[in-house]
Write a protein that holds these residues in place. Structure first.
Motif, mmCIF file in Angstrom:
data_model
loop_
_atom_site.group_PDB
_atom_site.id
_atom_site.type_symbol
_atom_site.label_atom_id
_atom_site.label_comp_id
_atom_site.label_asym_id
_atom_site.label_seq_id
_atom_site.Cartn_x
_atom_site.Cartn_y
_atom_site.Cartn_z
ATOM 1 N N UNK A 91 7.953 3.025 -17.481
ATOM 2 C CA UNK A 91 7.039 3.933 -16.763
ATOM 3 C C UNK A 91 7.760 4.604 -15.595
ATOM 4 N N UNK A 92 7.579 5.921 -15.473
ATOM 5 C CA UNK A 92 8.215 6.654 -14.353
ATOM 6 C C UNK A 92 7.281 6.693 -13.154
ATOM 7 N N UNK A 93 7.287 5.635 -12.420
ATOM 8 C CA UNK A 93 6.413 5.570 -11.254
ATOM 9 C C UNK A 93 6.247 4.122 -10.854
ATOM 10 N N UNK A 94 5.357 3.902 -9.910
ATOM 11 C CA UNK A 94 5.179 2.542 -9.393
ATOM 12 C C UNK A 94 4.300 1.740 -10.348
ATOM 13 N N UNK A 129 -4.353 2.408 -3.640
ATOM 14 C CA UNK A 129 -3.165 2.763 -2.878
ATOM 15 C C UNK A 129 -2.373 3.862 -3.577
ATOM 16 N N UNK A 130 -2.417 3.884 -4.912
ATOM 17 C CA UNK A 130 -1.726 4.974 -5.600
ATOM 18 C C UNK A 130 -0.789 4.569 -6.721
ATOM 19 N N UNK A 159 0.839 -1.203 0.000
ATOM 20 C CA UNK A 159 0.000 0.000 0.000
ATOM 21 C C UNK A 159 0.875 1.254 0.000
ATOM 22 N N UNK A 160 1.870 1.276 0.870
ATOM 23 C CA UNK A 160 2.632 2.517 1.025
ATOM 24 C C UNK A 160 3.639 2.747 -0.096
#
Lengths: 657, 311
Positions: free
Chosen positions: B200-203, B174-175, B117-118
């Protein structure tokens, strides 16, 4: 096994009796100023500034903080001990009370669980006030008629009471919060001390109207107390010369954080928990400005795992917590041991078990820190005894961690974490050490051993010091597998018995080598005090060291022959030094703040004997030892005729006694 | 000059470079879906231009945790559920390293759920592959967070009373800024999704359906699968959070009806990664911190210069 020890002699200990030689006769030599009020009333910052002013004026200072686990309201106090001589503990009792009101106190009710909070800044503080002591209280917020037998107690103890309407004065000047400043002005007047250092500090910290108003109220309070009151008390600011070197006023938490910065630590991950939060906060405030990274994360498992991840990737990293949070770190801690990832953890102990008493010190986490996590633990544990040692040993912890690729833990407690003491500024004037330790450069990797398939041999067997140098992700030719499983030379999982023994033995061998290196240093991490040829010994660890040393001085003045040893090297254990100390004395009293004599147990385990030589003095009521308690504990144990009057400490006799 | 010269190296990369000479043969059961992940990953990295020495593959515990034993790169086989905190810190320490985390559904959605989640919430620039076989494999077949309701196992003898986790919806809520589901039986789609996720620049959260032929015989082999991007039956905008949420809900429900929907479910290219956010706040330097320790000219800051406030 502790059945004998649980016999506690219960007696009323009221008020605390200072030892001969440190009683009211010496009151002129030291000021112990206690400022009491409500949580959230600015007691902490008021006291810090006053301590700094005392330090600037040339005195040595030592502070002690007492606070509840509440945000607003609840009785809190800070004690500042100031003396022309070096001070190492809060001292015994105190001699000047500034009782401010608790502006967040709940309305008094009959049988209220929290008692009559309004009068607590006064009523809660009378027991420890020495005979002849001074009381200044804010009559705008405190009513002595609500305290039982106040006048009788004043008379009995020869206290000198100055009721002042500090709140009223502050209101007149515009802001009620300034009653703290008014109290400081009144204190300065009664002690006949120069207000210049106080004004300087205010000028440094404030500006504009706020500064003007505070300077004004300081002066009004000072002058009016001087003019309107006849001083009946003897206590004055101790006579002293200016300091002959520069001092800084720091806490153990400051020292740990600064040591980390000086060791090139540029990554911290944590989760808030009292009292560890201090170190975490200080690091978080400084790291961005030195190009470092601070991460507040979801829990302490993550916090320690992040520190391991950052260190694995080549940044010097730390994490930490207090008891409950440290429990969550046990798995990443074991992972660091198994993967030989350097990391520094700090454990700021508080009274346990479980949530325990969050704002109270205790040394009950010793075994937790030494053995937490599955398998045979191999880690380095230092327990600094003073603020200066906190700096030195945290630096050593980093250096050892990164040289030997091993987790290193600095264990301290709420006491050392929050107490402010003046330390020579020169102590911090050192070269930084950003060295990553046993890490290879790409050129070195090219020369290092590889598996025929090209994988770097990260965990080779044969090394003189047990350390196999590592590579970092992104380095050419350095790829390997790190795993919490047992593994072979390139890090791949292996359950081969021969490999298992080679890897286990190599990892454990580092412990011996670290102890050898520490023992061969010019300066030991253990701290000795008192006459070398003394008959008796007192052994302690961590934050009680200064208090023990003062007790040793008192005891020798009283005619006893006693010396002390403060042990910081807990793992690998400083066996040779502790053994030598124990061999040199008739018997030794082990002083620690826990209920089950964990440190004495550690000494017996590590040395395999001395069970009949060591007895314990234990305290676990949430308050640190005062020197007088140790003096009495020693006398009771060495002199069969003296009976204990202490209700708050417990003796545990030697095995076979 | 960088102390990490493997990073950004321009050269031809052969997919065989990702097969470790020391342990080329995985020990997974015949027919295991994990082979599909390994194969797709070996194809995706050369295509994304990444070499073994600039890649850190961080795994948890379980059959899936063995992934980096059979994959040649820097590897960190951590502890159960904790791959993400280790991985994201490595990324912060040296953002130029290609960080990929992987673990099973028990590892990521169960014991490590909080970290999932975090880490998604913070949108770290990394790939997270969850081997979802709806079972605990390595410990021999216990019910997992994604096992269907009523799933019987030795630890749930009367059948699980719990509704399964909805992994895609969880990632979205969660984001995570990239959420996809693929299946081991569809290595081409898996490879394409992995390449996109790496770039991809991110999670980037990939729920990877990996059949367990040994302990989850009742479960489908995740065939036939439907690619929601290719199918005319589904029309939704992957950049629209609400449409994505609806599609995820339908997909998660459909799996337990025997319909395997795969593809990209949510893509947000606009959201800054965590590193970008931290740098914008001045809480993380532009240059990787890991490089600084090799910079002989760097003037390291001293605490002695901070003492003024204490004097």
């Amino acid at each position: 096994m502790y059945s004998k020890g649980f016999r506690a002699t219960v007696a009323k200990f009221y008020p605390l009796r200072p030892p001969a030689g440190r009683d009211q006769n010496m009151a002129q030599d030291e000021l112990i100023w206690r400022v009491a009020g409500g949580s959230g009333d600015g007691i902490d910052s008021t006291s810090q500034n006053f301590a700094k002013a005392l330090m600037r004026s040339g005195l040595h200072v030592f502070t002690h903080r007492h606070y509840p686990s509440r945000i607003r309201g609840g009785h809190t106090y800070v004690e500042i001990r100031a003396s022309p001589e070096k001070v190492q503990s809060r001292g015994d009792g105190y001699n000047f009370l500034l009782a401010l009101g608790d502006s967040f106190a709940r309305n008094p009710q009959d049988d209220a669980y929290y008692g009559n909070e309004e009068v607590k800044p006064l009523s809660e503080n009378l027991d420890d006030l020495r005979e002849g002591g001074v009381i200044v209280y804010d009559e705008g917020l405190l009513d002595v008629s609500e305290i039982d037998d106040f006048d009788e107690r004043v008379e009995e103890n020869d206290w000198h009471v100055y009721p002042l309407d500090l709140r009223g004065l502050a209101r007149e000047q515009g802001r009620e919060v300034m009653r703290n400043t008014a109290g400081v002005g009144a204190t300065a007047a009664l002690l006949e001390m120069d207000t210049e250092p106080i004004e300087e500090l205010m000028t440094d910290a404030m500006g504009g109207d706020i500064l003007e108003q505070n300077l004004e109220i300081l002066e009004i309070a000072y002058e009016s107390v001087k003019d309107d009151h006849e001083f009946t008390h003897d206590l004055r600011i101790p006579e002293h010369d200016p300091h002959d070197e520069e001092y800084a006023l720091l806490s153990g938490s400051n020292a740990i954080a600064y040591a980390a910065l000086d060791e090139g630590c540029r990554f911290i991950a944590g989760y808030p928990m009292t009292p560890w939060t201090d170190v975490f906060t200080i690091m978080s405030q400084h790291l961005p400005s030195v190009g470092g990274i601070s991460e507040q994360v979801e829990d302490e498992i993550a916090a320690a795992a992040l520190a391991v991840g950052a260190s694995h990737a080549g940044v010097k990293a730390m994490s930490g917590s207090s008891g409950g949070g440290f429990a969550l770190m046990s798995e990443p801690l074991g992972l660091a041991e198994m993967t030989e990832t350097p990391v520094v953890l700090v454990e700021a102990m508080r009274a346990g078990p479980s949530t325990g008493m969050p704002t109270k010190p205790e040394q009950g986490d010793l075994e937790h820190v030494l053995y937490s996590s599955q398998g045979d633990s191999h880690r380095v544990v230092f327990a600094p005894g003073t603020v200066a040692e906190a700096y030195d040993q945290t630096r050593t912890a980093f250096r050892i961690a990164y040289e030997y690729q091993i987790p290193a833990i600095v264990v301290f407690d709420q006491k050392l974490s929050g107490e402010n003491v003046n330390v020579p500024a020169a102590h911090f004037d050192r070269e930084p050490n950003p060295d990553l330790g046993s890490v290879l450069t790409e050129d070195e990797i090219a020369e290092a051993a590889h598996h025929s398939s090209g994988k770097f041999k990260r965990f080779t067997y044969d090394h003189e010091d047990g350390v196999s140098p590592r590579s970092l992700p992104g380095q050419k030719g350095g790829r390997y597998l790190a795993t919490g499983n047992e593994h072979n030379e390139v890090g791949h999982i292996s359950e081969d018995p021969e490999n298992r023994l080679l890897q286990m033995n190599r990892r454990l061998e580092k412990m011996e080598n670290i102890r050898e290196e520490l023992d061969s240093r010019d300066e030991t991490h253990q701290t000795y005090h008192g006459p070398e040829d003394a008959e008796y010994g007192i052994i302690t660890w961590g934050s009680q060291q200064g208090t023990v040393e003062e007790a040793v001085d008192d005891l020798n003045e009283m005619g006893h022959s006693v010396k002390s040893l403060g042990v910081s090297g807990l793992m690998p254990f400083a066996a040779a030094e502790v053994e030598e100390f124990l061999e040199s004395v008739e018997s030794a009293m082990v002083v620690e703040m826990n209920a089950t004599a964990q440190f004495r147990g550690l000494i017996q385990k590590e040395l395999g004997r001395y069970g009949d030589t060591m007895h314990s003095l234990l305290k676990y009521d949430g308050n640190p030892f005062e020197p007088a308690e140790i003096v009495e504990g020693f006398e009771v144990q060495t002199d069969g005729d003296r009976a204990s009057t202490a209700a708050n400490t417990r003796y545990e006799p030697a095995v076979g006694d | 000059m960088s102390a990490f010269s493997a990073i950004g190296e321009e050269r031809e990369i052969d997919r065989d470079e990702f097969t470790p000479g020391i342990e080329p043969q995985p020990t997974w059961c015949p027919g295991c879906g994990d082979f599909g992940v390994l194969k797709a990953l070996k194809q995706a990295l050369p295509e994304a231009g990444r070499t073994p020495d600039e890649t850190l593959l961080v795994t948890g515990i379980g059959c899936s945790g063995k992934l980096n034993s059979y994959f040649e790169s820097y590897g960190f086989h951590t502890i159960h559920g904790r791959s993400l905190p280790v991985a994201r810190a490595a990324k912060l320490a040296n953002p130029n390293v290609e960080v990929i985390a992987a673990g099973g559904d028990g590892d990521g959605y169960g014991i490590g759920g909080n970290h999932f989640i975090h880490t998604a919430r913070e949108n770290h620039d990394m790939v997270y592959i969850v081997f979802n076989n709806e079972i605990f494999g390595l410990t021999k077949g216990q019910t997992s967070p994604t096992s269907p309701k009523g799933h019987k196992s030795k630890t749930q003898p009367s059948g699980s009373a719990k509704d399964p986790i909805r992994p895609l919806s969880l990632g979205l809520t969660a984001g995570a800024s990239y959420v996809a589901r693929t299946a081991a039986v569809n290595p081409n789609q898996a490879k394409e999704i992995l390449v996109e996720a790496i770039e991809h620049d991110g999670f980037a959260h990939i729920d990877f359906l990996t059949q367990c032929p040994t302990w989850n015989k009742d479960a489908r082999q995740y065939v036939p699968y439907i690619d929601v991007q290719d199918s005319d039956d589904y029309d939704f905008d992957v950049t629209d959070r609400r449409e994505a949420a609806d599609m995820m809900y339908e997909t998660e429900s459909a799996l337990y009806e025997g319909e395997v929907l795969t593809g990209r479910f949510y893509v947000d290219e606009d959201r800054p990664s965590y590193g970008q956010e931290k740098r914008a706040l001045g809480e993380m330097p532009e240059e990787p911190v890991a490089e600084r320790y090799f910079d002989e000219d760097y003037k390291w800051e001293r605490s002695a210069d901070l003492l003024d406030r204490h004097m």
